[in-house]
Write a protein that holds these residues in place. Structure first.
Motif, short mmCIF file in Angstrom:
data_model
loop_
_atom_site.label_atom_id
_atom_site.label_comp_id
_atom_site.label_asym_id
_atom_site.label_seq_id
_atom_site.Cartn_x
_atom_site.Cartn_y
_atom_site.Cartn_z
N SER A 232 -78.42 -54.39 -75.42
CA SER A 232 -79.10 -53.78 -76.56
C SER A 232 -78.28 -52.64 -77.16
O SER A 232 -77.47 -52.00 -76.49
N VAL A 233 -78.53 -52.41 -78.45
CA VAL A 233 -77.90 -51.29 -79.16
C VAL A 233 -78.32 -49.99 -78.49
O VAL A 233 -77.50 -49.07 -78.34
N GLU A 234 -79.56 -49.93 -78.06
CA GLU A 234 -80.08 -48.72 -77.41
C GLU A 234 -79.28 -48.39 -76.15
O GLU A 234 -78.96 -47.23 -75.88
N TYR A 235 -78.95 -49.41 -75.37
CA TYR A 235 -78.18 -49.20 -74.14
C TYR A 235 -76.79 -48.67 -74.48
O TYR A 235 -76.29 -47.75 -73.83
N ILE A 236 -76.16 -49.23 -75.50
CA ILE A 236 -74.83 -48.78 -75.92
C ILE A 236 -74.90 -47.33 -76.39
O ILE A 236 -74.04 -46.52 -76.04
N MET A 237 -75.93 -47.01 -77.15
CA MET A 237 -76.11 -45.63 -77.64
C MET A 237 -76.28 -44.67 -76.45
O MET A 237 -75.68 -43.60 -76.43
N ASN B 208 -71.58 -40.38 -72.09
CA ASN B 208 -70.13 -40.21 -71.88
C ASN B 208 -69.48 -39.43 -73.02
O ASN B 208 -68.25 -39.43 -73.13
N HIS B 209 -70.30 -38.79 -73.86
CA HIS B 209 -69.83 -37.93 -74.95
C HIS B 209 -68.90 -38.69 -75.91
O HIS B 209 -67.91 -38.14 -76.38
N LEU B 210 -69.25 -39.93 -76.16
CA LEU B 210 -68.46 -40.73 -77.10
C LEU B 210 -69.20 -40.94 -78.41
O LEU B 210 -68.62 -41.47 -79.36
N LEU B 211 -70.45 -40.56 -78.48
CA LEU B 211 -71.23 -40.66 -79.73
C LEU B 211 -71.89 -39.34 -80.03
O LEU B 211 -72.23 -38.56 -79.19
N ALA C 23 -64.51 -48.51 -73.31
CA ALA C 23 -63.23 -48.67 -74.01
C ALA C 23 -63.47 -49.01 -75.48
O ALA C 23 -62.77 -48.48 -76.37
N MET C 24 -64.42 -49.86 -75.75
CA MET C 24 -64.71 -50.23 -77.13
C MET C 24 -65.25 -49.04 -77.91
O MET C 24 -64.90 -48.85 -79.08
N LEU C 25 -66.07 -48.23 -77.27
CA LEU C 25 -66.58 -47.03 -77.93
C LEU C 25 -65.43 -46.07 -78.25
O LEU C 25 -65.37 -45.50 -79.35
#
Length: 127
Positions: free
Chosen positions: A113-118, A124-127, A95-97
């Motif tokens: 971690s930032v890596e996990y978020i990336m 999920n095709h959000l970045l 949701a935040m992404l």
């Protein structure tokens, strides 16, 4: 109960059912011991019930099994709770992404971690 159902369901086959098996099924259904094998079994069961050490061992085993089942239930519940927390955490991150929060802010809020978020964002095709 299973034996009772089997006996009731076997009425037409009662002639083909081995007499010792029929007597055994009747015995475990609470009927009187009939036949040499079942009578010997009944004698042994009564003997074991009278033996204090065997009864104590049985009760100890029964208590241990109950304790293990309880531990397993508690462990399963905790695993379920943890899975639920992880699922909610994942929903929050996604949701935040979607709302455009920075990867760094999300990582800080989610304590990951930032890596996990990336990785999640790309997956999920959000970045």
């Amino acid at each position: 109960m299973f034996c009772k159902m089997k006996l009731e369901g076997c009425e037409s086959d009662s002639e083909t059912l081995d007499p010792d098996i029929r007597a055994f099924l009747r015995y475990i259904d609470g009927k009187a011991a009939e036949g040499a094998f079942v009578q010997a079994l009944d004698t042994e069961v009564k003997s074991i019930k009278q033996h204090k050490e065997t009864r104590r061992e049985y009760m100890t085993l029964a208590m241990e099994l109950k304790r293990q089942r309880q531990f397993g239930r508690e462990e399963g519940r905790e695993e379920g709770r943890e899975e639920g927390r992880q699922e909610e955490r994942l929903k929050m991150i996604l949701a935040m992404l979607r709302k455009g929060f920075s990867v760094e802010s999300i990582a800080e809020c989610a304590q990951t971690s930032v890596e996990y978020i990336m990785e999640l964002g790309k997956k999920n095709h959000l970045l």
